[in-house]
Design an enzyme around this catalytic site. Structure first.
Site, mmCIF file in Angstrom:
data_model
loop_
_atom_site.group_PDB
_atom_site.id
_atom_site.type_symbol
_atom_site.label_atom_id
_atom_site.label_comp_id
_atom_site.label_asym_id
_atom_site.label_seq_id
_atom_site.Cartn_x
_atom_site.Cartn_y
_atom_site.Cartn_z
ATOM 1 N N LYS A 7 3.948 72.137 -42.500
ATOM 2 C CA LYS A 7 3.370 73.341 -41.889
ATOM 3 C C LYS A 7 2.889 74.322 -42.957
ATOM 4 O O LYS A 7 1.794 74.847 -42.881
ATOM 5 C CB LYS A 7 4.397 74.047 -40.981
ATOM 6 C CG LYS A 7 4.907 73.204 -39.841
ATOM 7 C CD LYS A 7 5.813 73.994 -38.907
ATOM 8 C CE LYS A 7 7.079 74.518 -39.530
ATOM 9 N NZ LYS A 7 8.040 73.472 -39.948
ATOM 10 N N ARG A 44 10.436 79.396 -32.696
ATOM 11 C CA ARG A 44 11.305 78.240 -32.921
ATOM 12 C C ARG A 44 11.989 77.823 -31.616
ATOM 13 O O ARG A 44 12.613 76.777 -31.571
ATOM 14 C CB ARG A 44 12.416 78.635 -33.846
ATOM 15 C CG ARG A 44 12.490 78.361 -35.332
ATOM 16 C CD ARG A 44 11.926 77.184 -35.931
ATOM 17 N NE ARG A 44 12.611 76.760 -37.122
ATOM 18 C CZ ARG A 44 12.215 77.042 -38.367
ATOM 19 N NH1 ARG A 44 11.136 77.762 -38.576
ATOM 20 N NH2 ARG A 44 12.886 76.578 -39.380
ATOM 21 N N ARG A 92 11.431 68.111 -51.974
ATOM 22 C CA ARG A 92 10.740 69.403 -51.931
ATOM 23 C C ARG A 92 11.255 70.354 -53.015
ATOM 24 O O ARG A 92 12.444 70.451 -53.274
ATOM 25 C CB ARG A 92 10.931 70.040 -50.555
ATOM 26 C CG ARG A 92 10.292 71.409 -50.459
ATOM 27 C CD ARG A 92 9.941 71.768 -49.066
ATOM 28 N NE ARG A 92 11.101 72.142 -48.270
ATOM 29 C CZ ARG A 92 11.009 72.562 -47.008
ATOM 30 N NH1 ARG A 92 9.833 72.637 -46.414
ATOM 31 N NH2 ARG A 92 12.092 72.869 -46.336
ATOM 32 N N ARG A 125 15.632 74.321 -52.333
ATOM 33 C CA ARG A 125 16.202 75.247 -51.355
ATOM 34 C C ARG A 125 17.626 74.841 -50.987
ATOM 35 O O ARG A 125 17.930 73.666 -50.856
ATOM 36 C CB ARG A 125 15.335 75.235 -50.094
ATOM 37 C CG ARG A 125 14.207 76.224 -50.164
ATOM 38 C CD ARG A 125 13.230 76.050 -49.052
ATOM 39 N NE ARG A 125 13.853 75.946 -47.720
ATOM 40 C CZ ARG A 125 13.161 75.954 -46.602
ATOM 41 N NH1 ARG A 125 11.842 76.071 -46.631
ATOM 42 N NH2 ARG A 125 13.748 75.846 -45.444
ATOM 43 N N ARG A 138 19.224 70.428 -39.488
ATOM 44 C CA ARG A 138 17.965 71.120 -39.166
ATOM 45 C C ARG A 138 17.067 70.252 -38.293
ATOM 46 O O ARG A 138 16.368 70.750 -37.415
ATOM 47 C CB ARG A 138 17.237 71.531 -40.451
ATOM 48 C CG ARG A 138 17.946 72.680 -41.152
ATOM 49 C CD ARG A 138 17.490 72.847 -42.570
ATOM 50 N NE ARG A 138 16.125 73.306 -42.664
ATOM 51 C CZ ARG A 138 15.306 73.012 -43.672
ATOM 52 N NH1 ARG A 138 15.727 72.240 -44.665
ATOM 53 N NH2 ARG A 138 14.095 73.472 -43.697
HETATM 54 P P1 AMP Z 1 11.821 77.338 -42.614
HETATM 55 O O1 AMP Z 1 11.460 77.830 -43.963
HETATM 56 O O2 AMP Z 1 10.787 77.652 -41.579
HETATM 57 O O3 AMP Z 1 12.245 75.894 -42.598
HETATM 58 O O4 AMP Z 1 13.116 78.191 -42.167
HETATM 59 C C1 AMP Z 1 14.320 78.152 -42.906
HETATM 60 C C2 AMP Z 1 15.458 78.664 -42.062
HETATM 61 O O5 AMP Z 1 15.183 80.028 -41.688
HETATM 62 C C3 AMP Z 1 15.673 77.937 -40.750
HETATM 63 O O6 AMP Z 1 16.462 76.765 -40.898
HETATM 64 C C4 AMP Z 1 16.372 79.011 -39.928
HETATM 65 O O7 AMP Z 1 17.713 79.162 -40.322
HETATM 66 C C5 AMP Z 1 15.632 80.264 -40.360
HETATM 67 N N1 AMP Z 1 14.452 80.551 -39.517
HETATM 68 C C6 AMP Z 1 13.140 80.533 -39.887
HETATM 69 N N2 AMP Z 1 12.344 80.869 -38.863
HETATM 70 C C7 AMP Z 1 13.168 81.103 -37.815
HETATM 71 C C8 AMP Z 1 12.957 81.477 -36.465
HETATM 72 N N3 AMP Z 1 11.725 81.666 -35.956
HETATM 73 N N4 AMP Z 1 14.067 81.641 -35.664
HETATM 74 C C9 AMP Z 1 15.306 81.460 -36.134
HETATM 75 N N5 AMP Z 1 15.574 81.081 -37.402
HETATM 76 C C10 AMP Z 1 14.521 80.916 -38.229
#
Ligand code: AMP
Length: 210
Positions: free
Chosen positions: A13, A88, A123, A156, A167
């Site tokens: 994404k 999400r 990553r 990360r 996840r």
């Molecule tokens: P990402 O970088 O999008 O993979 O997000 C990393 C982490 O941030 C996720 O595993 C969640 O813990 C949190 N996170 C990101 N976006 C959201 C969202 N829209 N709602 C809830 N948690 C989020």
């Protein structure tokens, strides 16, 4: 144009959002990046969010929605934006609607679980600007340094193997139902996340602009 990119963690994404962002000259808003910035700042919100992020769980809606509202009210968002990682859950999608945000298209990037695991384990991300790389698929020009801001790349915390699986489960259970939600509104487009980033981008541009 307001767009949403849907897809499992590691589906690409962020990478595709960068390509669309350049083409349309609109910013990408990654709630993951906003949350990681809050964690790095050590703000109260960041401290609360970190607990959930480290476990691979979703951060409570009120925290994420507050961050998002702040970001989309900024000047550079007035011609539109690409949402990466928000909504999400169906509840978040409904919240977005209640906020009066009109979404033009939602693109789901589909990648099988085995491939996701391969991608997330390789990553590397830039702690400075949030750019994302992969040791094999998208290496930086200079080993372990960000092409854009030259910061040292990191792995990360939530890209550790146990957290990756958690996840993925969260994605399948809580986020994937959004496909049906946006399909029902006639906004969903599907793109298969291919091995070569450029091939996915081509498909992406086709479903967005043809
Ligand atoms: P990402 O970088 O999008 O993979 O997000 C990393 C982490 O941030 C996720 O595993 C969640 O813990 C949190 N996170 C990101 N976006 C959201 C969202 N829209 N709602 C809830 N948690 C989020």
């Amino acid at each position: 144009m307001n767009l949403i990119l849907l897809g499992a963690p590691g589906a690409g994404k962020g990478t595709q959002a960068e390509a669309i962002s350049e083409k349309l000259n609109i910013p990408t808003i990654s709630t993951g990046n906003l949350l990681r910035a809050a964690v790095a700042e050590g703000s109260e919100l960041g401290l609360k969010a970190k607990e959930y992020m480290d476990k691979g769980a979703l951060v409570p809606d009120d925290l994420v929605v507050d961050l998002l509202k702040g970001r989309i009210s900024q000047f550079d968002c007035q011609n539109g934006y690409i949402l990466d990682g928000f909504p999400r859950t169906v509840t978040q999608a409904e919240t977005l609607e209640k906020m009066g945000v009109v979404i033009d298209k939602v693109v789901s990037i589909e990648v099988p679980d085995e491939e996701i695991i391969r991608r997330l384990s390789g990553r590397r991300v830039c702690p400075g600007c949030g750019a994302s790389y992969h040791t094999v698929y998208k290496p930086p020009v200079e080993d372990n340094r960000c092409d854009k801001c030259a910061a040292g790349l990191i792995i990360r915390d939530d890209d550790r193997p146990e957290t990756i699986l958690k996840r993925l489960t969260v994605f399948r259970e809580q986020t994937e139902p959004l496909k049906e939600y946006y399909f029902g509104k006639g906004k969903l487009r599907i793109v298969i996340g291919q091995e070569a980033v450029e091939d996915t981008t081509k498909e992406m541009f086709k479903v967005l602009f043809d």
